[in-house]
Design a protein around this motif. Structure first.
Motif, short mmCIF file in Angstrom:
data_model
loop_
_atom_site.label_atom_id
_atom_site.label_comp_id
_atom_site.label_asym_id
_atom_site.label_seq_id
_atom_site.Cartn_x
_atom_site.Cartn_y
_atom_site.Cartn_z
N HIS A 385 63.34 50.61 31.62
CA HIS A 385 63.38 49.33 32.71
C HIS A 385 62.05 48.60 33.49
O HIS A 385 62.61 47.88 33.71
N GLU A 388 62.18 45.92 31.49
CA GLU A 388 62.96 45.10 32.69
C GLU A 388 62.30 44.05 33.34
O GLU A 388 62.40 43.05 33.28
N LYS A 440 73.07 37.02 33.19
CA LYS A 440 72.44 38.71 33.32
C LYS A 440 73.26 39.37 33.61
O LYS A 440 73.54 40.50 33.42
N ILE A 441 73.41 39.99 35.12
CA ILE A 441 73.54 40.87 36.46
C ILE A 441 75.51 39.76 35.77
O ILE A 441 75.82 41.35 36.08
N SER A 442 76.31 39.13 35.87
CA SER A 442 77.39 39.09 35.55
C SER A 442 77.74 39.86 34.88
O SER A 442 78.84 40.26 34.55
N LEU A 443 77.00 39.67 33.41
CA LEU A 443 77.44 40.46 32.53
C LEU A 443 77.24 42.06 32.12
O LEU A 443 78.28 42.44 31.97
N GLU A 444 76.47 42.54 33.13
CA GLU A 444 76.33 44.01 33.17
C GLU A 444 77.13 44.40 34.04
O GLU A 444 77.49 45.79 34.59
N THR A 445 77.41 43.85 34.95
CA THR A 445 78.67 44.24 36.17
C THR A 445 79.99 43.34 35.64
O THR A 445 80.81 43.18 37.44
N LYS A 446 80.67 43.79 35.21
CA LYS A 446 81.49 42.60 34.25
C LYS A 446 82.30 41.42 35.40
O LYS A 446 83.54 41.01 35.80
#
Length: 862
Positions: A385, A388, A440-446
């Motif tokens: 973490h 990241e 990246k946030i959009s990918l991880e939070t669908k």
């Protein structure tokens, strides 16, 4: 019960005798009733049951009715039968028939199965909730004892030996001068200080340590999905895998964290503590350093080393966040929205984040325990973490200007919302990095985007978003309010006119840049308070609030940090928009304090202040009391009459404006405290003291207590007064010299004070004290607080060494930090400033306004 029934029988028999009839029949009836009462077989209810229909219809005689009612007090079956008759639902015959009805076999087995399902579901729920208690004979194992350990068995207290094992609920208690170590089933270790009493209760959710009193240091094992708790009665402490201390006594509980994270719950309030932090369950329970709380432990050197590592990390944070060069311009402030109520500015810490991450890694590498945890399975996940986070921070490095600005502004004059601003060095690169982060946030939070990147706040068709990021023309601004970004864009297009620079509050912010700033926080308190809904209060409540409110009369608040001659200085400044009331108005302007001449240059602690005219202060207090509580004012007058003195004329009128308290030399074994008051009329003041002592002795005599002994003698050309209680070694001595009263626990301390004053060798000439003084153009202070932290630690270390207690050399760990702490207060007609070379919070706490201001900000921004 039988005697009571016998009495009822006698009464019933007497009533039966009063009826006309054959006496032999009466005696036979009486005997039959008695046989029915004493018969404890199952036929008793059936005999009383036959009387219920007659009782219900009102045909049963009074004697039998009395016996039946007495029987139904303890017989639920007969009581239920009567209720069914009274409700008209059924009769006793119907009930009997219903009891004998044949029930199908499938229904019997179905009912049993349903009951089992309910029990299993209830058990599962209780398991999830951790409500099921555990029963284990090996819950607590005694590993070692240094002294005497006992267990309580009913009223007995039994000795315990190392190696013994005890079940849940067993109470263990250490004796005087005892240390012990026990372990729990999950591997957690509990180190016990002397006179500690505790027990352990188990559940599926985790073990709970009930600390009745004393001090424990707990090294909690990894609890998995469970929790380890410590219950003290006034707070609950919950952890997973960490090291922490809990002390519980008469005044409450104190929780200190050595490593990891601890959750403390008291009532509805929850507090999260990290390493080096501490919690007290009650306000009157003062704090101690975490190091002091664990020094008694056999593992104190390890714990203190861990705390030292935490201090290293804190110093690394200071290194990253503290700018070596002050900033003298605030261009971003000019283009903020006009109605800005909070302004904050900080150096660009993004470009120095590599120093922070490197400092953490170095601190962990130097500590074997931390290194082991860092490379464990859980530690590797934490490292992932952090990597990241590094990638995120490093991706923004070099993209922002020298200053980051945070503000709270009014959106359309109704709602206070935050806005973040910074100058950009490369707008195109910043947009690309922000887009990458968003993707990246959009990918991880669908598909959920955390913010919307815009180029023009006025562009039509902008989507609804929880947060907007605007990049344009060398400027980056972000806010949840599109309206605030539109205000910034309009002011920027108008060359910074019509924005924050048109607000008088801006002048306060701009003046700070003239002096140079590192960290800066400015608050427009009147504007914040104006957001509060109007409410009606009566005159008394308004007077009371005005008198006690520390914010009354304050306009703008400024808190800042900067480097002065290579040393960190924190300052809080309150500007006055009207004459302050209450405590703030009592403080005098900076002036010389002659009381400091009586204090040793090696003083461990010293605190003093200068007041305005004490008579004026007493008059304000009396006026306040008369407006808020006339009865209290009358009671005060009656009290003064009983004593035979006038507080205003006999005490206040004889005092000057100075007061000082100090500890000269070591604090152990007996602190040499000293109280110094400026006294202009010693005879009047002494008369007031004698009147007060006479009143106290009269009261003590009435209650059978020994009186206070009051005496005087001539010593060195001065009259030395003494006051002590019979049967006690504690005493107070004082004398009057050079316009001051000097009080101390013995004459030698007073004599030394007189020598300091006459020789000029005093605190004001100490190099440590002089080097700790805050900067400023005033040559004097209105109030100050000073302590020699190195001296305190050295004294404690010598005490632990003489007691053969393992300790850690703190002095070596403090070489890079200040060891003499000073907070100074300046009061003028226009402002009050508090400067300190200690933490910024010390400045706020010194005035006692940190809580009210914090609550005010929370109320306005929620």
């Amino acid at each position: 019960m039988k005697d009571k029934t016998k009495n009822l029988l006698d009464d019933a028999t007497a009533q039966v005798r009063e009826r006309p009839g054959d006496s032999s029949q009466i005696e036979e009836s009486s005997g039959r009733v008695w046989r029915e009462i004493v018969d404890e077989t199952s036929s008793e209810c059936s005999r009383f049951s036959s009387l219920i229909p007659a009782y219900h219809h009102g045909t049963l005689d009074e004697a039998r009715s009395t016996l039946l009612l007495e029987h139904m007090k303890e017989c639920y079956s007969c009581k239920s039968q009567l209720r069914r008759l009274q409700s008209g639902k059924t009769t006793g015959t119907d009930s009997a028939a219903r009891k004998t009805r044949n029930i199908p076999v499938w229904m019997k087995w179905g009912s049993l199965a349903a009951g089992l399902v309910v029990m299993l579901l209830a058990a599962q729920f209780m398991y999830w909730a951790g409500m099921l208690p555990l029963v284990s004979a090996d819950a607590v194992t005694v590993k070692s004892i240094e002294g005497s350990l006992f267990t309580l068995d009913g009223q007995e207290i039994l000795p315990v030996s190392a190696g013994e094992v005890y079940s849940y609920g067993k109470i263990l208690r250490t004796g005087p001068g005892t240390g012990a170590l026990v372990t729990l089933r999950d591997g957690s270790e509990i180190e016990l200080a002397e006179r500690t009493e505790f027990s352990v209760v188990g559940s599926w959710k985790g073990d709970s340590i009930r600390l009745n009193r004393g001090n424990v240091i707990i090294r909690a094992s990894d609890q998995g999905s469970g929790r380890l708790s410590v219950l003290t009665g006034d707070c609950d402490v919950t952890v997973q895998g960490t090291i922490f201390s809990v002390r519980h006594g008469l005044k409450g509980s104190r929780v200190s964290v050595i490593e990891g994270e601890v959750w403390v719950k008291k009532g509805e309030n929850n507090t999260i503590l990290n390493a080096g932090q501490q919690y007290s369950s009650r306000e009157n329970l003062g704090s101690r350093t975490v190091a002091e709380e664990v020094r008694w432990s056999r593992n104190s050197s390890e714990y203190l080393k861990t705390l030292s590592t935490v201090s290293d990390i804190h110093r690394a944070i200071d290194q990253v966040t503290m700018s070596r060069e002050l900033r003298y311009t605030g261009a971003l402030a000019k283009i903020l929205p006009r109605d800005t109520v909070i302004y904050g500015a900080a150096p660009n810490i993004v470009d120095r984040s590599d120093l922070f991450f490197q400092a953490i890694e170095d601190a962990i590498a130097d500590n074997p325990k931390l290194s082991e945890a860092w490379n464990s399975e859980k530690g590797l996940k934490i490292q992932a973490h952090i990597e990241e986070l590094k990638d995120l921070v490093f991706s923004l490095e070099g993209l922002f200007g020298e200053e980051l600005v945070f503000a709270v502004s009014m959106d359309e004059g109704t709602e206070a919302l935050p806005i973040f601003m910074a100058e950009t060095r490369d707008v195109t690169a910043l947009k690309a990095e922000l887009s990458g982060i968003n993707d990246k946030i959009s990918l991880e939070t669908k598909g959920i985007h955390s913010f919307t990147i815009i180029e023009d706040p006025f562009a039509p068709g902008l989507p609804n978003s929880a947060f907007f990021a605007w990049c344009s023309g060398g400027l980056f601004a972000a806010s949840p309010s599109l309206g605030l970004l539109q205000q910034v864009a309009s002011v920027d297009a108008a060359n910074a006119t019509g924005g924050f620079s048109a607000n008088p509050f801006y002048e306060t912010v701009a003046s700070q840049y003239d002096q140079g700033v590192d960290w800066l926080l400015a608050v427009d308190l009147p504007a914040l308070m104006a957001l509060e809904d109007s409410r009606e209060v009566d005159q008394v409540s308004e007077e009371e609030e005005t008198f006690l409110n520390p914010l009354k009369g304050i306009g703008h608040l400024v808190a800042k940090r900067r480097l002065v001659n290579g040393q960190t200085e924190n300052q809080v400044v309150f500007s006055f928009i009207e004459e302050p009331t209450g405590v703030l108005s009592w403080l005098a302007e900076p002036k010389p304090m002659g009381a400091m001449d009586f204090v040793s240059p090696d003083a461990t602690l010293a605190a003093g202040f200068s007041m305005r005219d004490p008579l004026q202060i007493v008059d304000e207090l009396l006026e306040h009391i008369s407006l808020t509580n006339e009865e209290a004012l009358e009671e005060l007058g009656e009290f003064q009459d009983k004593i035979g003195l006038d507080i205003r004329e006999d005490i206040a009128a004889s005092l000057g404006g100075e007061a000082l308290f100090s500890l000269d030399g070591p604090i152990l074994p007996s602190p040499a405290w000293k109280l110094i008051l400026e006294v202009y009329d010693p005879a009047r003041f002494q008369g007031a003291v004698e009147s007060l002592v006479s009143f106290i002795n009269a009261r003590r005599s009435e209650s059978g207590q020994a009186p206070l002994s009051f005496g005087s003698e001539q010593v060195g050309g001065n009259t030395l007064y003494s006051l002590h209680s019979s049967g006690s070694s504690l005493a107070t001595y004082y004398l009057f010299a050079r316009g001051y009263m000097i009080a101390a626990p013995d004459y030698s301390v007073i004599n030394n004070a007189l020598q300091y004053q006459s020789s000029g060798y005093s605190l004001v000439n100490s190099s440590d004290f002089i080097n700790s003084l805050p900067s400023g153009d005033s040559v004097d202070l209105s109030a100050f607080y000073y302590h020699d932290f190195r001296s305190i630690l050295k004294t404690l270390q010598e005490a632990t060494n003489s007691a053969n207690v393992d300790s850690f050399d703190f002095l070596n760990e403090m070489e890079n930090g200040p060891t003499h702490f000073m907070s100074g207060v300046y009061r003028t007609d226009t402002e009050l400033a508090i400067s300190s070379n200690s933490d910024l919070q010390d400045c706020w706490s010194l005035l006692g306004v940190l809580g009210p201001i914090r609550d005010l900000l929370q109320d306005r921004l929620n």
